[in-house]
Design a protein around this motif. Structure first.
Motif, PDB file in Angstrom:
ATOM      1  N   LEU A 179     -59.005 -74.055 -54.005  1.00 22.82           N
ATOM      2  CA  LEU A 179     -60.240 -73.670 -54.692  1.00 22.82           C
ATOM      3  C   LEU A 179     -60.774 -72.325 -54.218  1.00 22.82           C
ATOM      4  CD1 LEU A 179     -62.173 -77.051 -54.726  1.00 22.82           C
ATOM      5  CD2 LEU A 179     -61.384 -75.777 -56.714  1.00 22.82           C
ATOM      6  N   ALA A 180     -60.119 -71.734 -53.201  1.00 17.10           N
ATOM      7  CA  ALA A 180     -60.724 -70.630 -52.470  1.00 17.10           C
ATOM      8  C   ALA A 180     -61.147 -69.468 -53.360  1.00 17.10           C
ATOM      9  CB  ALA A 180     -59.780 -70.136 -51.379  1.00 17.10           C
ATOM     10  N   ALA A 181     -60.291 -69.057 -54.280  1.00 14.68           N
ATOM     11  CA  ALA A 181     -60.608 -67.867 -55.057  1.00 14.68           C
ATOM     12  C   ALA A 181     -61.326 -68.237 -56.345  1.00 14.68           C
ATOM     13  CB  ALA A 181     -59.335 -67.085 -55.349  1.00 14.68           C
ATOM     14  N   ASP A 182     -61.957 -69.411 -56.357  1.00 13.58           N
ATOM     15  CA  ASP A 182     -62.707 -69.857 -57.512  1.00 13.58           C
ATOM     16  C   ASP A 182     -61.851 -69.811 -58.776  1.00 13.58           C
ATOM     17  OD1 ASP A 182     -64.922 -70.987 -58.432  1.00 13.58           O
ATOM     18  OD2 ASP A 182     -66.089 -69.149 -58.670  1.00 13.58           O
TER      19      ASP A 182
ATOM     20  N   SER B 287     -53.948 -70.412 -38.951  1.00  9.71           N
ATOM     21  CA  SER B 287     -55.082 -71.290 -38.678  1.00  9.71           C
ATOM     22  C   SER B 287     -55.647 -71.822 -39.999  1.00  9.71           C
ATOM     23  CB  SER B 287     -56.162 -70.527 -37.930  1.00  9.71           C
ATOM     24  OG  SER B 287     -56.692 -69.533 -38.779  1.00  9.71           O
ATOM     25  N   VAL B 288     -56.514 -72.831 -39.876  1.00 10.79           N
ATOM     26  CA  VAL B 288     -57.152 -73.420 -41.050  1.00 10.79           C
ATOM     27  C   VAL B 288     -57.855 -72.335 -41.859  1.00 10.79           C
ATOM     28  CG1 VAL B 288     -59.089 -74.884 -41.727  1.00 10.79           C
ATOM     29  CG2 VAL B 288     -57.412 -75.721 -40.068  1.00 10.79           C
ATOM     30  N   ALA B 289     -58.646 -71.491 -41.162  1.00  9.13           N
ATOM     31  CA  ALA B 289     -59.403 -70.468 -41.881  1.00  9.13           C
ATOM     32  C   ALA B 289     -58.468 -69.528 -42.623  1.00  9.13           C
ATOM     33  CB  ALA B 289     -60.268 -69.686 -40.893  1.00  9.13           C
ATOM     34  N   LYS B 290     -57.355 -69.138 -41.956  1.00 10.88           N
ATOM     35  CA  LYS B 290     -56.439 -68.197 -42.589  1.00 10.88           C
ATOM     36  C   LYS B 290     -55.732 -68.848 -43.782  1.00 10.88           C
ATOM     37  CE  LYS B 290     -53.320 -64.475 -41.470  1.00 10.88           C
ATOM     38  NZ  LYS B 290     -52.300 -63.927 -40.608  1.00 10.88           N
ATOM     39  N   ASN B 291     -55.448 -70.146 -43.653  1.00 18.23           N
ATOM     40  CA  ASN B 291     -54.834 -70.861 -44.762  1.00 18.23           C
ATOM     41  C   ASN B 291     -55.748 -70.867 -45.972  1.00 18.23           C
ATOM     42  OD1 ASN B 291     -52.202 -72.437 -44.860  1.00 18.23           O
ATOM     43  ND2 ASN B 291     -52.778 -72.665 -42.708  1.00 18.23           N
ATOM     44  N   ILE B 292     -57.041 -71.169 -45.728  1.00 17.07           N
ATOM     45  CA  ILE B 292     -57.975 -71.233 -46.855  1.00 17.07           C
ATOM     46  C   ILE B 292     -58.135 -69.850 -47.475  1.00 17.07           C
ATOM     47  CG2 ILE B 292     -60.368 -71.727 -47.505  1.00 17.07           C
ATOM     48  CD1 ILE B 292     -60.411 -73.877 -45.386  1.00 17.07           C
ATOM     49  N   ALA B 293     -58.028 -68.807 -46.631  1.00 18.45           N
ATOM     50  CA  ALA B 293     -58.324 -67.455 -47.094  1.00 18.45           C
ATOM     51  C   ALA B 293     -57.144 -66.781 -47.793  1.00 18.45           C
ATOM     52  CB  ALA B 293     -58.784 -66.603 -45.914  1.00 18.45           C
ATOM     53  N   VAL B 294     -56.015 -67.497 -47.984  1.00 10.51           N
ATOM     54  CA  VAL B 294     -54.815 -66.826 -48.510  1.00 10.51           C
ATOM     55  C   VAL B 294     -55.085 -66.094 -49.819  1.00 10.51           C
ATOM     56  CG1 VAL B 294     -52.478 -67.104 -49.327  1.00 10.51           C
ATOM     57  CG2 VAL B 294     -53.275 -68.502 -47.479  1.00 10.51           C
TER      58      VAL B 294
END
Lengths: 251, 403, 354
Positions: free
Chosen positions: C150-153, C91-98
């Motif tokens: 950008l997720a993990a800054d 899902s989108v959320a899981k993709n961003i959270a990789v």
């Protein structure tokens, strides 16, 4: 060695095809000469080479079974594939595709057995079974092959003023040909195998010495039949592979 | 079943009377079959060929009149009036199975009536028209589902109900008088044993084929140079006719069994299960390896590059990205080999490996057709059921985002 | 900060990247551009070691990147490619959270971060969180791709033609958003493209590569006004060089004090035009200012379409003048008050402070 002199090295597969063809023909004609070899391998058997029928005759019978059934399957199968991809037959395409897909899950040997009560023993039921079974991959691949033709290509063909017949002959069939031939290849290879089993329903073929050997506990007969039919299948497969390569258009 | 395209959407726009030519064609085929071919045959004993009996002669009048009535309803379903398209399809899904069950019941009923005052050796068998009356409604059902575009769940549930109904007829005494069921009754113990032997051979072949095939497929994906020779060799085996490969393994294995008595003690000899299992493994390898390779090759390179770019380790990429995305293709390979192995095991009976093929070849040897069918029909049913179950498994294995 | 020192990549006997040295400072937006096959993507992928360098060094801050374990390095560097790089089975959320997941952030922090990023990219979290990539539009998928990067800054964001597969309209919106996000986060970005307009719009520094060599590394305006050689000149394109130049200049650089209309028509007669302003200082209309001087009696009403803001590019301001066939354009502040004007003469004559 200068590289420039090597024009087109003959690929390994072509060498293999020639070598195995020669081996097939030689063994078919001169199997009886190998009697000392088989005698040495199987000292317990009194008749180490199958002699009730010549191997040439058996091979020809086998080829006849496969040729007759394949000719029928290919003409009916390609015809059916063409019908269901034309405007008038589109409605039948899902049904025909499903039948071809489900039919191929039926074991060939079981199909052969099922035909016996309907058509009796011998040459005819074997040809019927081979034809029915061989039809399925041909239909499936004809449909698949014709469906690979890009719609834009068809539109371009119509756009430059080709008739339906011209589009079929000059555009659709050449593009679909490789996939159609792949279907025929599958069909023929399966039929070579099933024709062998045809010996159990009384159709004479290269399966006859195999069955005779299994029944009479003579492994030499089994090996002679199996060797020839294995070679026949591999040579046919390599021939079809060459044929397919002619229609790859650099892909 | 695998084709979900709905062909008939333009049918509403055409003004013609016939809206479902597929259904109509099947009805015409059934009618021709019923008129021209025998529905059943009656023979004085199991080895003699029987006398043909037509539908109207075999069935009681209420039975064939009901059959005709169902045909009438189905004909109406194929026309533009009176039923709207959706209703016509659901009506087909109701009338066709009734037709199927009626044909089955009609045959069994005829057999029990005909044999009441015949000699105990007399046999009643199914004829060509019977098969047509069975296959036509099945095709009608498939067609109706294709036109409705129903989900696999709906189709699966429907099939289960139908199979249970037919199974109940078998479990009851509907068919007991039929020749094939008499063969079954005579061979009950052997049948169960051979059926289990068949399944065991298939399982013994598939296990090692998967254990070897999955790593080989991954190897072919990772090392392009290995691909050509590997696929060449596997295709070579796949090409050799089954009976020839079985037979060619007999000689070396019997020699091996003679040379090493401990091998012979665990059952490795010339004739029997050992050459069959080895040959079945060789046949099964190609589809497993090919589909494993294709499954991994189908994972987009950019997806893998993105995963590497995110900092995933190779192991994480394999298990979190590649395996889930390749799984449906790999399971399609399992579906192919399972169906193929069920079929090839029939032939294995020729080299004494047992299985349902034993009935086929025993029957062919004795000219006992119903014994042949006792082997052939369950094999076909087994292959079709395995195919359907694995098809559902393939559908379930597709990741949620890709269904 | 990213610094490339003599970076070289050789495949067989082909040198794909040849001795490239450049430095992108913290918070800068560096663009690698050049014709296809110039080595720009290869250069980018050497930074996160998707491709090993043949020679040379890359410094990420103080660290030589080859000294870091490769997975750790990549988790410190965001990476965005065309939308197909999204994981189709997640899902989108899981993709961003990789990457936060790989870094083993606690679940609550990951969820927070996903919501924050979706907000930053104007993605409706309620609607899109549980959608799968194939259910997204091209633009949405692209935003998710950048959000994921950008997720993990990360300290640095690498982007390989991220907007290559979307339509021109969406691309423009995505570029605006990326500029906004860049201003907001001050991330160091290295961006690969082959589109000069995109480079001029986004970059604070442009590196132009050709056949593996760095031809010029400069601020966009320098590239336009002082091209190093004929290759640079031809790559920029001569046809609309003037417009390209104006696309890197802003209204505030050309802005002059507005000519207000006094009690009499005196000002109109002198300069040919004058603004009429209401009590709050908002312009109502323009007297005169048309192409022909005798049209001094014409009035043009000020509308959002016919006006400029100080941070608008001069290219756009010029376009508005041409479209409305008026020689002058009002410059409004955020309250809509008249703070100045730009004129056709100003565009032609003035050498702005860069």
């Amino acid at each position: 060695m200068r590289v420039a002199t090597v024009k087109h090295p003959i690929p390994f597969r072509d060498w293999l095809l020639v070598a195995l063809s020669v081996l097939l023909v030689t063994l078919t004609l001169f199997m009886a000469r190998l009697e000392p070899l088989f005698q040495a391998l199987f000292p317990d058997v009194s008749n180490p080479v199958y002699r009730r029928e010549s191997f040439l005759q058996l091979t020809l019978d086998h080829l006849l079974l496969v040729l007759v059934s394949s000719l029928i399957s290919v003409s009916v199968g390609v015809g059916a594939g063409l019908f269901v991809t034309r405007r008038g037959g589109r409605e039948f395409e899902p049904m025909v595709s499903s039948m071809a897909a489900i039919g191929q899950t039926f074991p060939p040997a079981a199909v052969l057995a099922i035909v016996v009560p309907l058509a009796g023993f011998g040459f005819v039921p074997t040809v019927v079974a081979l034809t029915l079974y061989g039809l399925l991959p041909v239909i499936q691949n004809t449909i698949a092959g014709l469906n690979t033709v890009p719609p834009a290509t068809l539109e371009a063909a119509r756009g430059i003023g080709m008739t339906q017949g011209q589009i079929l002959r000059r555009v659709e069939l050449p593009i679909a040909m490789r996939v159609i031939i792949a279907g025929v290849r599958v069909s023929v290879i399966i039929n070579i195998g099933t024709a062998t089993i045809g010996a159990t329903v009384g159709a004479q073929s290269l399966g006859t010495p195999i069955i005779a050997g299994l029944v009479g506990n003579n492994i030499a007969y089994v090996i002679q039949g199996a060797l020839l039919v294995g070679l026949l299948a591999i040579v046919s497969d390599l021939l079809f592979e060459r044929l397919e390569r002619r229609f790859t258009f650099g892909a | 079943m695998a084709h979900d395209r709905v062909p008939g959407d333009e049918e509403r726009h055409t003004g013609s009377l016939v809206t479902n030519r597929v259904l109509l064609t099947l009805l015409v085929a059934a009618l021709l079959g019923v008129v021209l071919l025998p529905f059943a045959s009656m023979a004085p004993n199991r080895l003699m060929s029987g006398q043909a009996v037509g539908v109207t002669a075999a069935m009681l009048s209420w039975q064939w009149l009901a059959l005709a009535g169902l045909a009438g309803i189905l004909t109406a379903c194929a026309l533009s009036r009176p039923f709207p398209a959706r209703l016509a399809r659901w009506l087909t899904l109701t009338a066709a199975p009734l037709w199927l069950l009626l044909a089955l019941y009609g045959l069994g009923d005829y057999a029990s009536r005909a044999l009441q005052d015949a000699s105990p050796a007399a046999r009643v068998s199914q004829g060509a028209a019977f098969w047509i009356l069975v296959f036509c409604p099945i095709l009608m059902i498939i067609d109706a589902f294709q036109r409705l575009g129903s989900s696999l769940a709906v189709r699966g549930l429907y099939s289960v109900v139908l199979v249970v109904l037919v199974g109940a007829m078998f479990a009851g005494d509907t068919f007991d008088a039929l020749s094939i069921m008499r063969e079954y009754a005579n061979n009950k113990g052997t049948f169960t044993a051979e059926f289990l032997a068949h399944l065991r051979l298939v399982g013994l072949a598939l296990g090692p084929a998967l254990l070897m095939g999955l790593p080989l497929g991954l190897l072919a994906r990772r090392h392009p140079t290995a691909r050509g020779p590997l696929f060449g060799a596997l295709n070579f085996f796949q090409t050799i006719p089954s009976i020839a490969l079985f037979a060619l393994l007999v000689a070396p294995l019997s020699a091996l069994g003679e040379a090493l008595p401990w091998l012979k003690a665990i059952g490795v000899g010339g004739i029997g299960a050992a050459p069959a299992v080895i040959a079945l493994i060789m046949y099964s390898l190609l589809p497993v390896v090919r589909n494993t390779y294709a499954g991994f090759a189908g994972v987009p390179a950019t997806t893998i590059e993105a995963a590497r770019g995110m900092g995933m380790t190779s192991r994480q990429i394999l298990w979190k990205i590649e395996v889930p995305l390749a799984l449906p293709v790999i399971l399609s390979g399992l579906r192919i080999v399972t169906v193929q192995a069920i079929g090839l095991t029939v032939v294995a009976a020729l080299i004494g490996a047992g299985g349902l093929g034993a009935f086929i070849f025993q029957g062919l040897g004795q000219y006992a057709i119903d014994l042949v069918l006792l082997g052939a029909v369950p094999t076909i049913a087994l292959a079709v059921v395995a195919d359907f179950l694995l098809q559902i498994l393939v559908a379930l294995s597709k990741p949620a985002g890709m269904r | 900060m990213i610094e490339l020192q003599g970076l070289t990549k050789i495949y067989g006997d082909k040198t794909v990247v040849d001795d490239v040295s450049l430095r992108v400072d913290s918070g800068e937006f560096g663009v690698l551009i050049g014709p296809s096959g110039c080595g720009k993507s290869t250069t980018l992928r050497m930074i996160n070691r998707l491709i090993p360098a043949s020679r040379g060094r890359i410094l990420l801050g103080e660290d030589d990147i080859t000294r870091l374990p490769v997975e750790q390095l990549r988790r410190r560097i965001g990476y965005a490619i065309q939308s197909i790089g999204l994981f189709p089975h997640w899902s989108v959320a899981k993709n961003i959270a990789v990457v936060p997941g790989l870094l083993k952030w606690p679940k609550s922090r990951i969820d927070e971060r996903v919501d924050e990023l979706m907000g930053l990219f104007h993605l409706d979290a309620g609607e899109l969180r549980d959608k799968y990539p194939h259910q997204l539009s091209g633009g949405q998928a692209q935003r998710v791709g950048v959000a994921r990067a950008l997720a993990a800054d990360p300290e640095v964001l690498l982007m390989d033609e991220p907007f290559g597969a979307v339509d021109p309209l969406t691309r423009e919106v995505l570029q605006d958003e990326l500029l906004r996000v860049h201003r907001h986060t001050r991330k160091t970005i290295i961006f690969v493209t082959h589109d000069m307009d995109e480079a001029l719009k986004l970059a604070s520094r442009i590196a132009l590569l050709n056949a593996g060599r760095l031809v010029q590394y400069d601020r966009p305006i320098e590239l336009l006004t002082r091209p190093a050689n004929d290759f640079v000149r031809s790559f920029i394109g001569k046809a609309d060089l003037g417009l390209k130049l104006l696309s890197r200049r802003w209204v505030h650089q050309y802005q002059q004090p507005a000519t207000l209309r006094g009690a009499s028509d005196e000002s109109v007669r002198i300069s040919g035009y004058a603004w009429e302003v209401d009590k709050e200082g908002r312009p109502v209309c323009l007297h005169g200012g048309r192409l022909h001087a005798e049209d001094t009696q014409e009035r043009t009403g000020v509308t959002p379409e016919w006006s400029a803001t100080p941070d608008m590019t001069m290219k756009e301001a010029l376009s508005r003048m041409v479209w409305f066939r008026v020689m002058v354009l009002p410059v409004l502040d955020s309250e809509g008050r008249l703070v100045g004007e730009v004129t056709m003469h100003g565009v032609m004559g003035q050498q702005p402070c860069a």
